[in-house]
Design a protein around this motif. Structure first.
Motif, mmCIF file in Angstrom:
data_model
loop_
_atom_site.group_PDB
_atom_site.id
_atom_site.type_symbol
_atom_site.label_atom_id
_atom_site.label_comp_id
_atom_site.label_asym_id
_atom_site.label_seq_id
_atom_site.Cartn_x
_atom_site.Cartn_y
_atom_site.Cartn_z
ATOM 1 N N LYS A 19 19.698 32.663 -17.035
ATOM 2 C CA LYS A 19 19.690 31.230 -16.696
ATOM 3 C C LYS A 19 20.916 30.509 -17.228
ATOM 4 O O LYS A 19 21.592 29.806 -16.501
ATOM 5 N N THR A 55 17.827 30.344 -25.422
ATOM 6 C CA THR A 55 17.685 28.901 -25.265
ATOM 7 C C THR A 55 16.352 28.506 -25.863
ATOM 8 O O THR A 55 15.341 29.141 -25.570
ATOM 9 N N GLY A 81 13.437 30.620 -21.846
ATOM 10 C CA GLY A 81 12.672 31.644 -21.137
ATOM 11 C C GLY A 81 11.524 32.212 -21.957
ATOM 12 O O GLY A 81 10.548 32.697 -21.405
HETATM 13 P P1 GTP Z 1 17.171 32.672 -22.529
HETATM 14 O O1 GTP Z 1 17.717 31.296 -22.478
HETATM 15 O O2 GTP Z 1 17.133 33.204 -23.921
HETATM 16 O O3 GTP Z 1 15.889 32.787 -21.853
HETATM 17 O O4 GTP Z 1 18.225 33.642 -21.742
HETATM 18 P P2 GTP Z 1 18.915 33.337 -20.375
HETATM 19 O O5 GTP Z 1 17.984 33.614 -19.252
HETATM 20 O O6 GTP Z 1 19.561 31.996 -20.409
HETATM 21 O O7 GTP Z 1 20.026 34.465 -20.314
HETATM 22 P P3 GTP Z 1 21.560 34.371 -20.672
HETATM 23 O O8 GTP Z 1 22.294 33.550 -19.671
HETATM 24 O O9 GTP Z 1 21.680 34.001 -22.117
HETATM 25 O O10 GTP Z 1 21.980 35.883 -20.408
HETATM 26 C C1 GTP Z 1 21.385 36.957 -21.097
HETATM 27 C C2 GTP Z 1 22.358 38.125 -21.124
HETATM 28 O O11 GTP Z 1 22.567 38.630 -19.796
HETATM 29 C C3 GTP Z 1 23.729 37.755 -21.671
HETATM 30 O O12 GTP Z 1 24.204 38.829 -22.445
HETATM 31 C C4 GTP Z 1 24.577 37.598 -20.404
HETATM 32 O O13 GTP Z 1 25.943 37.873 -20.626
HETATM 33 C C5 GTP Z 1 23.946 38.641 -19.482
HETATM 34 N N1 GTP Z 1 24.129 38.289 -18.066
HETATM 35 C C6 GTP Z 1 23.845 37.116 -17.457
HETATM 36 N N2 GTP Z 1 24.162 37.178 -16.151
HETATM 37 C C7 GTP Z 1 24.657 38.420 -15.910
HETATM 38 C C8 GTP Z 1 25.156 39.088 -14.747
HETATM 39 O O14 GTP Z 1 25.241 38.570 -13.656
HETATM 40 N N3 GTP Z 1 25.541 40.393 -14.924
HETATM 41 C C9 GTP Z 1 25.485 41.019 -16.117
HETATM 42 N N4 GTP Z 1 25.895 42.289 -16.174
HETATM 43 N N5 GTP Z 1 25.030 40.409 -17.224
HETATM 44 C C10 GTP Z 1 24.619 39.133 -17.135
#
Ligand code: GTP
Length: 562
Positions: A19, A55, A81
């Protein structure tokens, strides 16, 4: 901005599905932030979020975007999340008409994907499924598409496949937001009706309320009333979040922004409150169901002289996180403090960390418990207790029975006697499982009252109620911790854990002769006096159990978590 050119949406997903990374790309594409390689989870502003990479707090950002020859105002709310913070998600959704449901192309649908989908579905929001991380080696977006169709009944053609990390296809997400999410249904000609959906405390400016305007408009200088307290305020500042505050002097119905109106105390800015113009009272909005704490722990200042500072820090932080409940409490060993209720263990840890990092507070947090009711019958405790899921997970052997929703994916929703209604998504390999839970109410369980004794005298501060099966290990741990933290004395000390008259664990502290003057070979009388005085001061902080002196520090070590 005409209402038809506004879109209010949230990004929801299971933890780590991307996200915040998608939010970064959307902020870059719309020019809200500069495009650099350093943009990592920009909306995760808190130190605790950066350190843990999660987050914990929903964040709002207004984006401006041109599409089909028109400028649109897109208000984005990034949400947490983890299950402990789903309260933040449901509040954010009240300010939106649609959501981006982000699903990891490798992991597929997980428990929080389902739980968050239903929050959006119940709120009748448009759902745009976004399959993220298609760049991963093991990504299988077609499989995830089928899961989405099967579980949520959303046609697979509606899924947008992207890589938020690389920026692949992210622009089509913005197009879908404009094309598939309706503009807010509001009435600008009606008098002001604004929902406070979040608020933070700023040391210098007081309360900053995040508001979604359902009707009318608000300008700097307006006299507004809180439907909750009926207090009147003058609006000092209004504006939008881009993502930092930018004053705009006015906000119109359909917009999401912030408002500062001289609210000085935490009780004045209730989340869920409705604000209206003093001259035009309106029917308040329904507000929010209050969050129900599941985990309780005692919080005490390390030093009682810090009580008032800690009190004000807790008040300010609970304004920012209203799902924490606070009740005054006191302990013989730790002095005056509070009993705090949290939505889960991660929530508790994050709250504690934020107190330390953002308010410089150092606190003692006691071992967390779940709520229980105890009925005393004769000498024995008859108990009614409620468990949380992690305590029982290992004893539940029926979790593998589920409905197959897709290849290698099972969806479970069942009642079991201790756990209540559990929703679990388990891959057939059992390498991956995620859970969400609902409240099961109270269930009868076998609890016992356990005392800790020092040379036969009960230490009241350490009496606990524990599950019969855990009494031995808990008793043993407490005895061991006490042994490590009790200073040796002139006589032997027996440390015992007992249930009624039955001793279940025992440790011994050997006798030791301590003479503070031993190191002063004759001579300097002032040095001798100083040492004696220091020893007397040290003793003040001790509590006597029988003839045994227990330093406060020993209680802290025993009562503290870990
Ligand atoms: P929370 O806020 O904790 O729920 O996490 P989130 O859903 O916001 O995820 P976040 O954006 O922090 O990404 C989690 C991990 O996945 C990080 O290490 C990112 O770099 C990785 N990530 C996000 N998008 C991609 C993608 O498109 N490809 C890859 N390979 N990794 C990704």
């Amino acid at each position: 901005f005409p209402v038809e050119d506004i879109r209010n949406f949230s990004i929801i997903a299971h933890v780590d599905h991307g996200k915040s990374t998608l939010a970064d790309r959307l902020l870059e594409l719309t020019g809200t932030i500069e495009k650099t390689t350093n943009n990592k989870q920009v909306l995760d502003k808190l130190q605790v979020e950066r350190e843990r990479g999660i987050t914990v707090k929903a964040q709002t950002a207004s984006l401006f975007y041109s599409f089909g020859g028109k400028q649109y105002l897109l208000n984005l709310i990034d949400t947490p999340g983890h299950v402990d913070f789903s309260y933040e998600v449901s509040r954010s959704l009240s300010a939106c008409q649609g959501v981006l449901l982000v699903v990891d192309a490798n992991e597929g649908i997980q428990a929080q994907t389902v739980a968050n989908f239903f929050l959006a579905f119940e709120a009748q929001l448009s759902v745009i499924p976004v399959i993220n991380k298609i760049d991963l080696k093991n990504a299988d977006p077609e499989r995830v598409e089928k899961q989405i169709e099967k579980v949520f009944d959303i046609p697979s053609e509606e899924c947008i496949k992207i890589s938020a990390k690389l920026g692949t296809n992210v622009e089509s997400v913005l197009h879908a937001v404009i094309e598939r999410i309706p503009p807010p249904k509001v009435h600008r000609n009606n008098p002001l009706k604004a929902l406070v959906f979040d608020s933070t405390f700023d040391q210098y400016r007081g309360v900053i309320a995040n508001v979604a305007l359902f009707d009318g408009m608000v300008s700097k200088g307006d006299k507004i009333v809180s439907a909750h307290t009926l207090k009147t305020y003058e609006v000092n500042e209004v504006g939008i979040l881009v993502p930092n505050e930018q004053s705009t002097h006015k906000l119109y119905a359909g917009q999401v922004g912030y408002l500062i109106a001289g609210m000085k105390t935490v009780t004045e800015a209730q989340i869920g409150d409705t604000l209206y113009l003093h001259k035009h009272p309106v029917e308040p909005l329904p507000g929010f169901k209050s969050a129900k704490p599941m985990v309780f722990a005692g919080m005490y200042p390390i030093d009682q002289s810090e009580y008032n500072n800690l009190k004000s820090a807790i008040e300010k932080l609970t304004l920012n996180d209203s799902s924490v409940t606070v009740h005054r409490d006191s302990s013989l060993a730790l002095g005056a403090g509070w009993r705090l209720g949290f939505l889960g263990l991660l929530h508790m840890e994050v709250f504690n960390q934020r107190l330390e990092q953002e308010y410089n507070a150092s606190v003692i947090l006691t071992t967390p418990t779940v709520p229980y009711k105890a009925v005393l019958a004769s000498a024995k405790l008859i108990k009614v207790v409620k468990y949380l899921i992690p305590l029982c997970m290992s004893t539940n052997r029926e979790l593998h029975k589920g409905v197959k929703v897709a290849e290698k994916l099972y969806f479970l929703k069942k009642m079991c006697n201790l756990l209540g209604s559990i929703m679990a998504i388990i891959s057939s390999s059992f390498l991956l499982a995620s859970f969400d839970y609902e409240d099961a109410g109270y269930q009868t369980a076998e609890l016992v009252k356990m005392d800790i004794l020092l040379n036969g005298n009960i230490v009241e501060e350490l009496t606990t109620v524990v599950h019969k099966d855990k009494a031995y290990s808990v008793g043993k741990t407490i005895c061991e911790r006490l042994k490590d933290s009790l200073p040796r004395q002139l006589f032997e000390i027996a440390i015992q854990a007992s249930i009624g008259s039955k001793v279940i664990a025992r440790e011994t502290v050997k006798a030791y002769r301590k003479n503070v003057l031993a190191k002063c070979y004759g001579g300097d009388i002032t040095r001798k006096m100083k040492l004696l005085k220091r020893q007397a001061e040290g003793k003040k902080k001790l509590r006597k159990i029988g003839n045994i002196e227990v330093p406060k520090d020993a209680f802290i070590k025993v009562l503290k978590t870990q």
